[in-house]
Design an enzyme around this catalytic site. Structure first.
Site, mmCIF file in Angstrom:
data_model
loop_
_atom_site.group_PDB
_atom_site.id
_atom_site.type_symbol
_atom_site.label_atom_id
_atom_site.label_comp_id
_atom_site.label_asym_id
_atom_site.label_seq_id
_atom_site.Cartn_x
_atom_site.Cartn_y
_atom_site.Cartn_z
ATOM 1 N N HIS A 51 3.437 -4.885 6.052
ATOM 2 C CA HIS A 51 4.195 -4.730 4.819
ATOM 3 C C HIS A 51 5.126 -3.528 4.983
ATOM 4 C CE1 HIS A 51 0.541 -2.182 4.099
ATOM 5 N NE2 HIS A 51 1.500 -1.323 3.817
HETATM 6 C C1 T46 Z 1 -0.280 1.565 3.983
HETATM 7 C C2 T46 Z 1 -1.423 1.555 4.921
HETATM 8 C C3 T46 Z 1 -1.446 2.710 5.848
HETATM 9 C C4 T46 Z 1 -5.503 -0.622 -4.130
HETATM 10 O O1 T46 Z 1 -6.027 -1.262 -5.061
HETATM 11 N N1 T46 Z 1 -5.103 0.685 -4.315
HETATM 12 C C5 T46 Z 1 -4.523 1.407 -3.328
HETATM 13 O O2 T46 Z 1 -4.165 2.593 -3.559
HETATM 14 C C6 T46 Z 1 -4.332 0.794 -2.038
HETATM 15 C C7 T46 Z 1 -3.673 1.589 -0.899
HETATM 16 C C8 T46 Z 1 -4.727 -0.499 -1.867
HETATM 17 N N2 T46 Z 1 -5.303 -1.189 -2.895
HETATM 18 C C9 T46 Z 1 -5.754 -2.566 -2.650
HETATM 19 C C10 T46 Z 1 -4.609 -3.568 -2.420
HETATM 20 C C11 T46 Z 1 -5.248 -4.620 -1.554
HETATM 21 O O3 T46 Z 1 -5.892 -5.586 -2.368
HETATM 22 O O4 T46 Z 1 -6.537 -2.618 -1.471
HETATM 23 C C12 T46 Z 1 -6.328 -3.851 -0.785
HETATM 24 C C13 T46 Z 1 -5.966 -3.585 0.662
HETATM 25 O O5 T46 Z 1 -4.650 -3.020 0.723
HETATM 26 P P1 T46 Z 1 -3.671 -3.351 1.911
HETATM 27 O O6 T46 Z 1 -3.841 -4.754 2.357
HETATM 28 O O7 T46 Z 1 -2.298 -2.930 1.512
HETATM 29 O O8 T46 Z 1 -4.241 -2.394 3.068
HETATM 30 P P2 T46 Z 1 -3.561 -1.893 4.409
HETATM 31 O O9 T46 Z 1 -4.600 -1.149 5.154
HETATM 32 O O10 T46 Z 1 -2.849 -2.994 5.116
HETATM 33 O O11 T46 Z 1 -2.415 -0.871 3.903
HETATM 34 C C14 T46 Z 1 -2.769 0.370 3.322
HETATM 35 C C15 T46 Z 1 -1.802 0.706 2.190
HETATM 36 O O12 T46 Z 1 -1.821 -0.348 1.204
HETATM 37 C C16 T46 Z 1 -0.400 0.869 2.672
HETATM 38 O O13 T46 Z 1 0.371 1.532 1.695
HETATM 39 O O14 T46 Z 1 0.800 2.015 4.340
HETATM 40 O O15 T46 Z 1 -2.697 1.418 4.282
#
Ligand code: T46
Length: 132
Positions: A51
């Protein structure tokens, strides 16, 4: 456009004492921190990220384990980093598609400039590339 860049945090201490490193606004964190999150126990066959963000700025640290990162700009410029010690971090400006791979023991700590807002995410690669 700002580019992702490595941050080398000072290591305060000694091998005989252990170390402390400090992330501090106005010193090595170039924004006010509104949110901190961490990810852990990611199996090493899993790629996280995929993303970009419209506005979010981040400083990312691997407080344990090894994490490899690829950041791609809308123009296709690619930046690669490996965080393999807790004294290293990455400043991530908005507008970069990211892919991350983890050693299973890795703990990614992220300091973020904004509260969580799913509307700030671009999760479709074709949509990201069309922002050019
Ligand atoms: C990034 C990398 C380094 C929340 O509810 N609150 C939050 O503050 C965050 C960060 C995530 N979430 C939820 C959203 C999704 O349902 O947690 C789930 C996993 O998030 P995501 O798929 O975006 O996870 P990563 O590890 O791919 O990305 C995260 C951050 O979202 C992103 O900003 O840069 O870590």
């Amino acid at each position: 456009m700002k580019k992702p860049q490595l941050i080398q945090f000072k290591q305060i201490g000694a091998p005989t004492l252990g170390y402390i490193s400090v992330a501090e606004v106005e010193d090595n964190v170039p924004f006010e921190i509104k949110r901190v999150y961490w990810t852990y126990f990611t199996p090493n066959h899993v790629e996280r990220g995929n993303h970009s963000h419209h506005a979010l700025e981040q400083v990312i640290i691997s407080v344990a384990g090894i994490i490899s990162f690829e950041f791609e700009s809308i123009d296709g410029e690619v930046f690669e980093f490996v965080l393999d010690e807790p004294s290293k971090g990455i400043y991530v400006p908005p507008g970069y598609w990211r892919r991350m791979k983890f050693s299973h023991n890795a703990v990614l700590l992220c300091m973020a400039s904004e509260l969580y807002d799913e509307k700030d995410y671009i999760r479709d690669y074709e949509t990201f590339k069309k922002l050019k």
